[in-house]
Scaffold this motif. Structure first.
Motif, PDB file in Angstrom:
ATOM      1  N   LEU A   3       0.835  -1.203   0.000  1.00 19.63           N
ATOM      2  CA  LEU A   3       0.000   0.000   0.000  1.00 19.63           C
ATOM      3  C   LEU A   3       0.870   1.254   0.000  1.00 19.63           C
ATOM      4  O   LEU A   3       0.556   2.243  -0.665  1.00 19.63           O
ATOM      5  CB  LEU A   3      -0.956  -0.006   1.194  1.00 19.63           C
ATOM      6  CG  LEU A   3      -2.063  -1.067   1.156  1.00 19.63           C
ATOM      7  CD1 LEU A   3      -2.855  -1.053   2.455  1.00 19.63           C
ATOM      8  CD2 LEU A   3      -2.977  -0.873  -0.044  1.00 19.63           C
ATOM      9  N   GLU A   4       1.979   1.207   0.725  1.00 15.08           N
ATOM     10  CA  GLU A   4       2.904   2.340   0.751  1.00 15.08           C
ATOM     11  C   GLU A   4       3.569   2.553  -0.607  1.00 15.08           C
ATOM     12  O   GLU A   4       3.938   3.668  -0.963  1.00 15.08           O
ATOM     13  CB  GLU A   4       3.969   2.128   1.832  1.00 15.08           C
ATOM     14  CG  GLU A   4       3.437   2.263   3.239  1.00 15.08           C
ATOM     15  CD  GLU A   4       4.452   1.854   4.295  1.00 15.08           C
ATOM     16  OE1 GLU A   4       5.581   1.428   3.933  1.00 15.08           O
ATOM     17  OE2 GLU A   4       4.117   1.947   5.487  1.00 15.08           O
ATOM     18  N   GLU A   5       3.728   1.475  -1.375  1.00 22.32           N
ATOM     19  CA  GLU A   5       4.338   1.567  -2.706  1.00 22.32           C
ATOM     20  C   GLU A   5       3.340   1.995  -3.776  1.00 22.32           C
ATOM     21  O   GLU A   5       3.691   2.111  -4.943  1.00 22.32           O
ATOM     22  CB  GLU A   5       4.956   0.218  -3.094  1.00 22.32           C
ATOM     23  CG  GLU A   5       6.163  -0.155  -2.270  1.00 22.32           C
ATOM     24  CD  GLU A   5       6.695  -1.540  -2.608  1.00 22.32           C
ATOM     25  OE1 GLU A   5       6.206  -2.167  -3.581  1.00 22.32           O
ATOM     26  OE2 GLU A   5       7.597  -2.001  -1.895  1.00 22.32           O
ATOM     27  N   GLY A   6       2.083   2.207  -3.381  1.00 21.78           N
ATOM     28  CA  GLY A   6       1.099   2.698  -4.334  1.00 21.78           C
ATOM     29  C   GLY A   6       0.102   1.670  -4.826  1.00 21.78           C
ATOM     30  O   GLY A   6      -0.706   1.964  -5.700  1.00 21.78           O
ATOM     31  N   TRP A   7       0.137   0.465  -4.282  1.00 19.99           N
ATOM     32  CA  TRP A   7      -0.828  -0.556  -4.677  1.00 19.99           C
ATOM     33  C   TRP A   7      -2.149  -0.287  -3.967  1.00 19.99           C
ATOM     34  O   TRP A   7      -2.189   0.362  -2.932  1.00 19.99           O
ATOM     35  CB  TRP A   7      -0.306  -1.948  -4.306  1.00 19.99           C
ATOM     36  CG  TRP A   7       0.868  -2.384  -5.143  1.00 19.99           C
ATOM     37  CD1 TRP A   7       2.151  -1.980  -5.011  1.00 19.99           C
ATOM     38  CD2 TRP A   7       0.844  -3.295  -6.229  1.00 19.99           C
ATOM     39  NE1 TRP A   7       2.943  -2.584  -5.946  1.00 19.99           N
ATOM     40  CE2 TRP A   7       2.165  -3.404  -6.706  1.00 19.99           C
ATOM     41  CE3 TRP A   7      -0.156  -4.041  -6.845  1.00 19.99           C
ATOM     42  CZ2 TRP A   7       2.503  -4.224  -7.779  1.00 19.99           C
ATOM     43  CZ3 TRP A   7       0.182  -4.859  -7.905  1.00 19.99           C
ATOM     44  CH2 TRP A   7       1.499  -4.943  -8.371  1.00 19.99           C
ATOM     45  N   GLU A   8      -3.247  -0.803  -4.523  1.00 18.61           N
ATOM     46  CA  GLU A   8      -4.571  -0.618  -3.933  1.00 18.61           C
ATOM     47  C   GLU A   8      -5.158  -1.960  -3.520  1.00 18.61           C
ATOM     48  O   GLU A   8      -4.990  -2.962  -4.209  1.00 18.61           O
ATOM     49  CB  GLU A   8      -5.522   0.038  -4.950  1.00 18.61           C
ATOM     50  CG  GLU A   8      -5.136   1.440  -5.342  1.00 18.61           C
ATOM     51  CD  GLU A   8      -6.073   2.014  -6.400  1.00 18.61           C
ATOM     52  OE1 GLU A   8      -7.097   1.373  -6.726  1.00 18.61           O
ATOM     53  OE2 GLU A   8      -5.767   3.097  -6.905  1.00 18.61           O
TER      54      GLU A   8
END
Length: 138
Positions: free
Chosen positions: A117-122
């Motif tokens: 999530l921190e890397e931009g995944w949803e």
């Protein structure tokens, strides 16, 4: 002329023996024209119409199109001045860019979820067994 080229003395014999071993220039030029016409049948390797540099340049352009560069982007590059190592780097960067921009989903464990999530995944959905589905945000 075939007999002459093969070293045989035949019907052309009188032309070069009468001239003391020298063929008249007109005969030599006529022989050159005749040889040029027959050359593709006499040579074991075909003479390329494109030199190797043109082939390399064409290959580079086609490869760049295949990895996702537009024709306009390719025309802006001076591919004849790009070294082999630099060209490979350009291709690898474009492939990485396409790989990273490609929308995909992953199944990860709940413990890995925060990092993704921190890397931009949803987050997409919860699965049984402490697993979740995530997708790359666009």
């Amino acid at each position: 002329y075939r007999q002459f080229w093969m070293g045989h003395k035949g019907d052309i014999e009188h032309r070069y023996t009468l001239n003391k071993g020298m063929l008249p220039l007109s005969v030599v030029e006529d022989m050159r024209r005749a040889y040029k016409k027959a050359q593709r049948f006499l040579q074991t390797t075909a003479e390329s119409e494109m030199d190797s540099e043109k082939v390399k340049l064409l290959f580079k352009k086609e490869l760049l199109l295949a990895v996702g560069y537009s024709q306009e982007e390719i025309e802006e590059m001076d591919l004849s001045e790009v070294s082999e190592d630099e060209f490979q780097k350009i291709v690898k960067e474009k492939l990485e860019e396409r790989k990273n921009n490609h929308s995909s989903q992953k199944v990860v464990t709940v413990s890995e979820l925060e990092r993704f999530l921190e890397e931009g995944w949803e987050f997409v959905a919860t699965l049984p067994g402490e697993k979740v589905v995530i997708k790359r945000s666009e």
